[in-house]
Design an enzyme around this catalytic site. Structure first.
Site, PDB file in Angstrom:
ATOM      1  N   LEU A  78     -62.956 -34.298 -16.180  1.00 53.86           N
ATOM      2  CA  LEU A  78     -62.021 -34.766 -15.155  1.00 53.86           C
ATOM      3  C   LEU A  78     -61.415 -33.550 -14.466  1.00 53.86           C
ATOM      4  CD1 LEU A  78     -60.554 -37.204 -13.905  1.00 53.86           C
ATOM      5  CD2 LEU A  78     -58.841 -36.999 -15.707  1.00 53.86           C
ATOM      6  N   TYR A 104     -63.176 -43.093 -36.865  1.00 55.47           N
ATOM      7  CA  TYR A 104     -61.833 -42.826 -36.334  1.00 55.47           C
ATOM      8  C   TYR A 104     -61.144 -41.712 -37.127  1.00 55.47           C
ATOM      9  CZ  TYR A 104     -57.091 -43.835 -34.633  1.00 55.47           C
ATOM     10  OH  TYR A 104     -55.837 -43.750 -34.057  1.00 55.47           O
ATOM     11  N   THR A 121     -59.712 -50.716 -24.175  1.00 52.65           N
ATOM     12  CA  THR A 121     -58.593 -51.457 -24.780  1.00 52.65           C
ATOM     13  C   THR A 121     -57.368 -51.460 -23.877  1.00 52.65           C
ATOM     14  OG1 THR A 121     -57.874 -49.482 -26.002  1.00 52.65           O
ATOM     15  CG2 THR A 121     -59.358 -50.997 -27.140  1.00 52.65           C
TER      16      THR A 121
END
Length: 408
Positions: free
Chosen positions: A137, A219, A111
């Site tokens: 990461l 969500y 998005t």
């Protein structure tokens, strides 16, 4: 005899050259996969340690980072923003960059959009990494703003499993990063953790009323688990966590097709289409402008307060009132049309921001109409881009046969 001696020396020289080349190749391969281990004092005087096995490209960047921040008295801090190319994240990037911080954005561009942060690309303090945080990461940072997740119903319901993974596995990866490098981490939670609330307004002490198997559950429950993970890491691993429960936010850089009430109403009004209200229109929402939210996120990160904090505007409007407001502001003769209600749509939503006022000294400042005017102007420009030759894609120049011949 001299000829044979010269040949022997040349042979020995060639052997030496080949040996040196082999050693350099082995060393190059080793140094790009070596274990990075640095110890340094950060700007607050804490002893920090960075020790990770990282791949080739990350190693170069991480090493450069540590070299830059290792000198004593450095005034910058390293900020990571997951989802930093998105609507809220890009505004946070602007604020942190203007404050002189080093900012690393990690975004998979589901998005998020590069155009939201393109004005910083090339700046020495900015780094953009195309990365999905469901994968670990390896970077060195002082503070992490974990904003990565689709936040509008059409986007997070498009791939519910991916939404859950982003908010669980992705959150674990960011908390693990914070643990490894001793960073402070702010988790962007949501008012959706309250579900369709039975308490009004909603204080942080309210546990919520959520359907765990409904269409919004990927969500809602994903964010609830993200909060649970945060405090588990805080208790077990001593990670310094902050949790922001974000209520409805609007402003420039919103997706025009994200399905949220502000973008839906503005886009429909600008296109002179019927403004659609799902259900009876008496359900309520509260809307905060994006700059107020950014102020709140930065204040929460800088604070010593570790419990969840509501960040939203306590001024409440019915959906019906808001539709009429947008119609008047845009000035088009759109009609207002009611359509069938959507499943699990919250009926009332209003934050209790007493905690934010008390511990952060924060409350929203931008009047609703001021923020809406800026947002409408942004949507007008986006519509113009979409309907003219200012679209964001590359169109190669047409080449004649003769010009192609010249390239041969």
């Amino acid at each position: 005899m001299e000829m044979f001696t010269g040949a022997r020396h040349i042979k020995q020289l060639l052997i030496v050259i080949v040996s040196v080349v082999v050693v350099l190749c082995v060393y190059k391969n080793w140094v790009h996969t070596e274990e990075i281990s640095y110890t340094y004092h950060d700007k607050s005087g804490r002893l920090r340690h960075f020790n990770d096995i990282v791949p080739h490209t990350t190693h170069q960047y991480a090493a450069a980072q540590v070299n830059e921040i290792s000198p004593p008295g450095d005034i910058h801090s390293f900020q990571e923003i997951t989802g930093g190319a998105g609507f809220v994240g890009s505004h946070l990037v602007d604020r942190l960059m203007m404050a002189g911080h080093e900012v690393i954005v990690a975004d998979n561009f589901f998005t998020g959009r590069k155009q939201n942060v393109e004005h910083w690309i090339g700046h020495e303090n900015f780094e953009l990494i195309h990365h999905d945080i469901v994968n670990p990461l390896y970077i060195e940072v002082d503070e992490i703003y974990h904003l990565a997740s689709p936040a509008s119903p059409p986007h997070y319901m498009y791939n519910p499993v991916k939404t859950i993974k982003t908010n669980t596995v992705g959150t674990i990866n960011m908390l693990g990063l914070a643990k490894r490098v001793g960073a402070k981490v702010l988790i962007a939670s949501t008012s959706e953790v309250y579900g369709d609330p039975e308490v009004h307004p909603q204080p942080e002490s309210y546990w919520g009323h959520v359907n765990p198997i409904g269409p919004r559950a990927c969500y809602d429950e994903g964010k609830r688990v993200a909060e649970t993970l945060s405090y588990a890491y805080a208790k077990q691993e001593k990670v310094d966590v902050r949790v922001a429960r974000i209520f409805n936010t609007f402003g420039p850089r919103m997706h025009m097709d994200d399905g949220r009430v502000v973008s839906n109403f503005i886009l429909q009004a600008l296109k002179n289409e019927p403004i659609t209200i799902y259900g009876h229109g008496k359900q309520t929402r509260s809307f905060q402008y994006v700059s107020d939210l950014v102020d709140g996120l930065i204040a929460l990160m800088a604070s010593n307060y570790t419990l969840p904090v509501n960040l939203g505007n306590p001024t409440e409007y019915t959906i019906e009132e808001f539709a009429s407001m947008i119609k008047r502001l845009v000035g088009r003769p759109s009609t207002i049309k009611q359509v069938a209600a959507v499943e699990d749509d919250p009926q009332r939503r209003k934050p209790d921001i007493s905690r934010a006022k008390k511990y952060l000294g924060w409350e929203p400042k931008v009047p609703l109409m001021d923020g809406l005017q800026k947002t409408v102007h942004y949507f007008e420009e986006e519509l113009q881009r979409a309907t003219h030759d200012q679209r964001n894609f590359y169109r190669p120049e047409e080449r004649t046969v003769s010009s192609l011949q010249d390239l041969k």
